[in-house]
Design a protein around this motif. Structure first.
Motif, PDB file in Angstrom:
ATOM      1  N   LEU A  48      10.085 -13.409  17.829  1.00  0.00           N
ATOM      2  CA  LEU A  48      11.061 -13.030  16.810  1.00  0.00           C
ATOM      3  C   LEU A  48      12.412 -13.688  17.086  1.00  0.00           C
ATOM      4  CD1 LEU A  48      10.237  -9.224  16.482  1.00  0.00           C
ATOM      5  CD2 LEU A  48       9.553 -11.085  14.953  1.00  0.00           C
ATOM      6  N   GLY A  49      12.487 -14.426  18.200  1.00  0.00           N
ATOM      7  CA  GLY A  49      13.724 -15.110  18.563  1.00  0.00           C
ATOM      8  C   GLY A  49      14.671 -14.261  19.380  1.00  0.00           C
ATOM      9  N   GLU A  50      14.222 -13.090  19.814  1.00  0.00           N
ATOM     10  CA  GLU A  50      15.052 -12.199  20.620  1.00  0.00           C
ATOM     11  C   GLU A  50      14.976 -12.607  22.083  1.00  0.00           C
ATOM     12  OE1 GLU A  50      14.258  -8.220  17.931  1.00  0.00           O
ATOM     13  OE2 GLU A  50      12.862  -8.706  19.540  1.00  0.00           O
ATOM     14  N   LYS A  51      16.145 -12.725  22.731  1.00  0.00           N
ATOM     15  CA  LYS A  51      16.189 -13.096  24.140  1.00  0.00           C
ATOM     16  C   LYS A  51      15.766 -11.900  24.984  1.00  0.00           C
ATOM     17  CE  LYS A  51      19.588 -15.692  25.382  1.00  0.00           C
ATOM     18  NZ  LYS A  51      20.915 -16.175  25.797  1.00  0.00           N
ATOM     19  N   VAL A  52      14.742 -12.086  25.833  1.00  0.00           N
ATOM     20  CA  VAL A  52      14.245 -11.000  26.675  1.00  0.00           C
ATOM     21  C   VAL A  52      14.541 -11.247  28.154  1.00  0.00           C
ATOM     22  CG1 VAL A  52      12.459 -10.301  25.037  1.00  0.00           C
ATOM     23  CG2 VAL A  52      11.913 -11.988  26.788  1.00  0.00           C
ATOM     24  N   PHE A  53      15.025 -12.441  28.495  1.00  0.00           N
ATOM     25  CA  PHE A  53      15.390 -12.774  29.872  1.00  0.00           C
ATOM     26  C   PHE A  53      16.371 -13.921  29.840  1.00  0.00           C
ATOM     27  CE2 PHE A  53      14.998 -15.202  33.771  1.00  0.00           C
ATOM     28  CZ  PHE A  53      15.058 -14.214  34.737  1.00  0.00           C
ATOM     29  N   ASP A  54      17.353 -13.868  30.734  1.00  0.00           N
ATOM     30  CA  ASP A  54      18.360 -14.921  30.810  1.00  0.00           C
ATOM     31  C   ASP A  54      18.898 -14.973  32.235  1.00  0.00           C
ATOM     32  OD1 ASP A  54      20.097 -16.917  30.017  1.00  0.00           O
ATOM     33  OD2 ASP A  54      21.514 -15.566  29.064  1.00  0.00           O
ATOM     34  N   ASP A  55      18.929 -16.159  32.831  1.00  0.00           N
ATOM     35  CA  ASP A  55      19.452 -16.311  34.187  1.00  0.00           C
ATOM     36  C   ASP A  55      19.930 -17.744  34.369  1.00  0.00           C
ATOM     37  OD1 ASP A  55      19.958 -16.356  36.963  1.00  0.00           O
ATOM     38  OD2 ASP A  55      18.347 -14.952  37.351  1.00  0.00           O
ATOM     39  N   ILE A  56      20.994 -17.905  35.134  1.00  0.00           N
ATOM     40  CA  ILE A  56      21.551 -19.242  35.350  1.00  0.00           C
ATOM     41  C   ILE A  56      20.671 -20.070  36.276  1.00  0.00           C
ATOM     42  CG2 ILE A  56      23.501 -20.501  36.342  1.00  0.00           C
ATOM     43  CD1 ILE A  56      25.284 -18.249  35.322  1.00  0.00           C
ATOM     44  N   SER A  57      20.084 -19.446  37.288  1.00  0.00           N
ATOM     45  CA  SER A  57      19.255 -20.209  38.230  1.00  0.00           C
ATOM     46  C   SER A  57      18.123 -19.347  38.772  1.00  0.00           C
ATOM     47  CB  SER A  57      20.102 -20.746  39.378  1.00  0.00           C
ATOM     48  OG  SER A  57      20.686 -19.672  40.078  1.00  0.00           O
ATOM     49  N   ALA A  58      17.154 -19.065  37.952  1.00  0.00           N
ATOM     50  CA  ALA A  58      16.031 -18.218  38.358  1.00  0.00           C
ATOM     51  C   ALA A  58      14.938 -19.041  39.016  1.00  0.00           C
ATOM     52  CB  ALA A  58      15.462 -17.491  37.149  1.00  0.00           C
ATOM     53  N   SER A  59      14.385 -18.507  40.097  1.00  0.00           N
ATOM     54  CA  SER A  59      13.216 -19.141  40.712  1.00  0.00           C
ATOM     55  C   SER A  59      11.948 -18.371  40.347  1.00  0.00           C
ATOM     56  CB  SER A  59      13.370 -19.224  42.225  1.00  0.00           C
ATOM     57  OG  SER A  59      13.483 -17.918  42.766  1.00  0.00           O
ATOM     58  N   GLN A  60      12.137 -17.166  39.783  1.00  0.00           N
ATOM     59  CA  GLN A  60      11.006 -16.398  39.296  1.00  0.00           C
ATOM     60  C   GLN A  60      11.479 -15.452  38.195  1.00  0.00           C
ATOM     61  OE1 GLN A  60       9.341 -13.525  42.087  1.00  0.00           O
ATOM     62  NE2 GLN A  60      11.036 -13.982  43.467  1.00  0.00           N
ATOM     63  N   ILE A  61      10.531 -15.113  37.324  1.00  0.00           N
ATOM     64  CA  ILE A  61      10.822 -14.222  36.207  1.00  0.00           C
ATOM     65  C   ILE A  61       9.827 -13.075  36.268  1.00  0.00           C
ATOM     66  CG2 ILE A  61      10.913 -14.008  33.699  1.00  0.00           C
ATOM     67  CD1 ILE A  61      11.363 -17.053  33.595  1.00  0.00           C
ATOM     68  N   ASP A  62      10.340 -11.841  36.275  1.00  0.00           N
ATOM     69  CA  ASP A  62       9.480 -10.659  36.260  1.00  0.00           C
ATOM     70  C   ASP A  62       9.075 -10.392  34.813  1.00  0.00           C
ATOM     71  OD1 ASP A  62       8.222  -8.224  36.456  1.00  0.00           O
ATOM     72  OD2 ASP A  62       9.911  -7.188  37.388  1.00  0.00           O
ATOM     73  N   VAL A  63       7.795 -10.568  34.506  1.00  0.00           N
ATOM     74  CA  VAL A  63       7.298 -10.359  33.147  1.00  0.00           C
ATOM     75  C   VAL A  63       6.450  -9.091  33.046  1.00  0.00           C
ATOM     76  CG1 VAL A  63       7.379 -12.806  32.531  1.00  0.00           C
ATOM     77  CG2 VAL A  63       5.279 -11.853  33.511  1.00  0.00           C
ATOM     78  N   SER A  64       6.413  -8.290  34.118  1.00  0.00           N
ATOM     79  CA  SER A  64       5.549  -7.114  34.153  1.00  0.00           C
ATOM     80  C   SER A  64       5.908  -6.080  33.087  1.00  0.00           C
ATOM     81  CB  SER A  64       5.572  -6.468  35.536  1.00  0.00           C
ATOM     82  OG  SER A  64       6.884  -6.026  35.856  1.00  0.00           O
ATOM     83  N   ALA A  65       7.162  -6.023  32.660  1.00  0.00           N
ATOM     84  CA  ALA A  65       7.580  -5.035  31.657  1.00  0.00           C
ATOM     85  C   ALA A  65       7.467  -5.560  30.226  1.00  0.00           C
ATOM     86  CB  ALA A  65       9.021  -4.603  31.929  1.00  0.00           C
ATOM     87  N   LEU A  66       7.151  -6.840  30.075  1.00  0.00           N
ATOM     88  CA  LEU A  66       7.040  -7.412  28.735  1.00  0.00           C
ATOM     89  C   LEU A  66       5.677  -7.090  28.127  1.00  0.00           C
ATOM     90  CD1 LEU A  66       8.559 -10.974  29.260  1.00  0.00           C
ATOM     91  CD2 LEU A  66       9.665  -8.966  28.256  1.00  0.00           C
ATOM     92  N   PRO A  67       5.641  -6.823  26.831  1.00  0.00           N
ATOM     93  CA  PRO A  67       4.346  -6.639  26.172  1.00  0.00           C
ATOM     94  C   PRO A  67       3.531  -7.936  26.230  1.00  0.00           C
ATOM     95  CG  PRO A  67       6.147  -5.907  24.755  1.00  0.00           C
ATOM     96  CD  PRO A  67       6.764  -6.615  25.928  1.00  0.00           C
ATOM     97  N   SER A  68       2.226  -7.809  26.264  1.00  0.00           N
ATOM     98  CA  SER A  68       1.367  -8.993  26.256  1.00  0.00           C
ATOM     99  C   SER A  68       1.639  -9.819  25.017  1.00  0.00           C
ATOM    100  CB  SER A  68      -0.106  -8.574  26.253  1.00  0.00           C
ATOM    101  OG  SER A  68      -0.422  -7.876  27.424  1.00  0.00           O
ATOM    102  N   GLY A  69       1.575 -11.139  25.183  1.00  0.00           N
ATOM    103  CA  GLY A  69       1.768 -12.010  24.037  1.00  0.00           C
ATOM    104  C   GLY A  69       2.338 -13.358  24.419  1.00  0.00           C
TER     105      GLY A  69
END
Length: 86
Positions: A48-69
């Motif tokens: 839908l174009g909604e930002k769900v994560f944002d970081d200047i220098s991420a080495s990993q992203i926790d996606v466990s709370a995101l709905p499947s898709g």
């Protein structure tokens, strides 16, 4: 950019790791975390174009709370890539 897809009846079921200009994103699809090497200015958007994560220098992203898709991963000026969350 290397990004292979596997599909079943026209539906993507897996997208291999993303490799582009020194950037590596894995695993794809992911359940808990997505790891990034040589990434800066990382953002993840839902379809839908909604930002769900944002970081200047991420080495990993926790996606466990995101709905499947399917999500879009924007990595600095390197581009936008499709990631799947299970």
């Amino acid at each position: 950019v290397s990004q292979s897809r596997y599909s079943l009846n026209g539906t993507a079921i897996a997208v291999n790791e993303i490799i582009a200009d020194g950037l590596k994103v894995y695993p794809n699809p992911a359940r808990d975390r997505i790891f990034l090497s040589n990434a800066s200015s990382v953002a993840v958007f839902n379809l839908l174009g909604e930002k769900v994560f944002d970081d200047i220098s991420a080495s990993q992203i926790d996606v466990s709370a995101l709905p499947s898709g399917c999500y879009m991963l924007r990595v600095g000026k390197l581009g936008v890539y499709k990631i799947l969350v299970e």
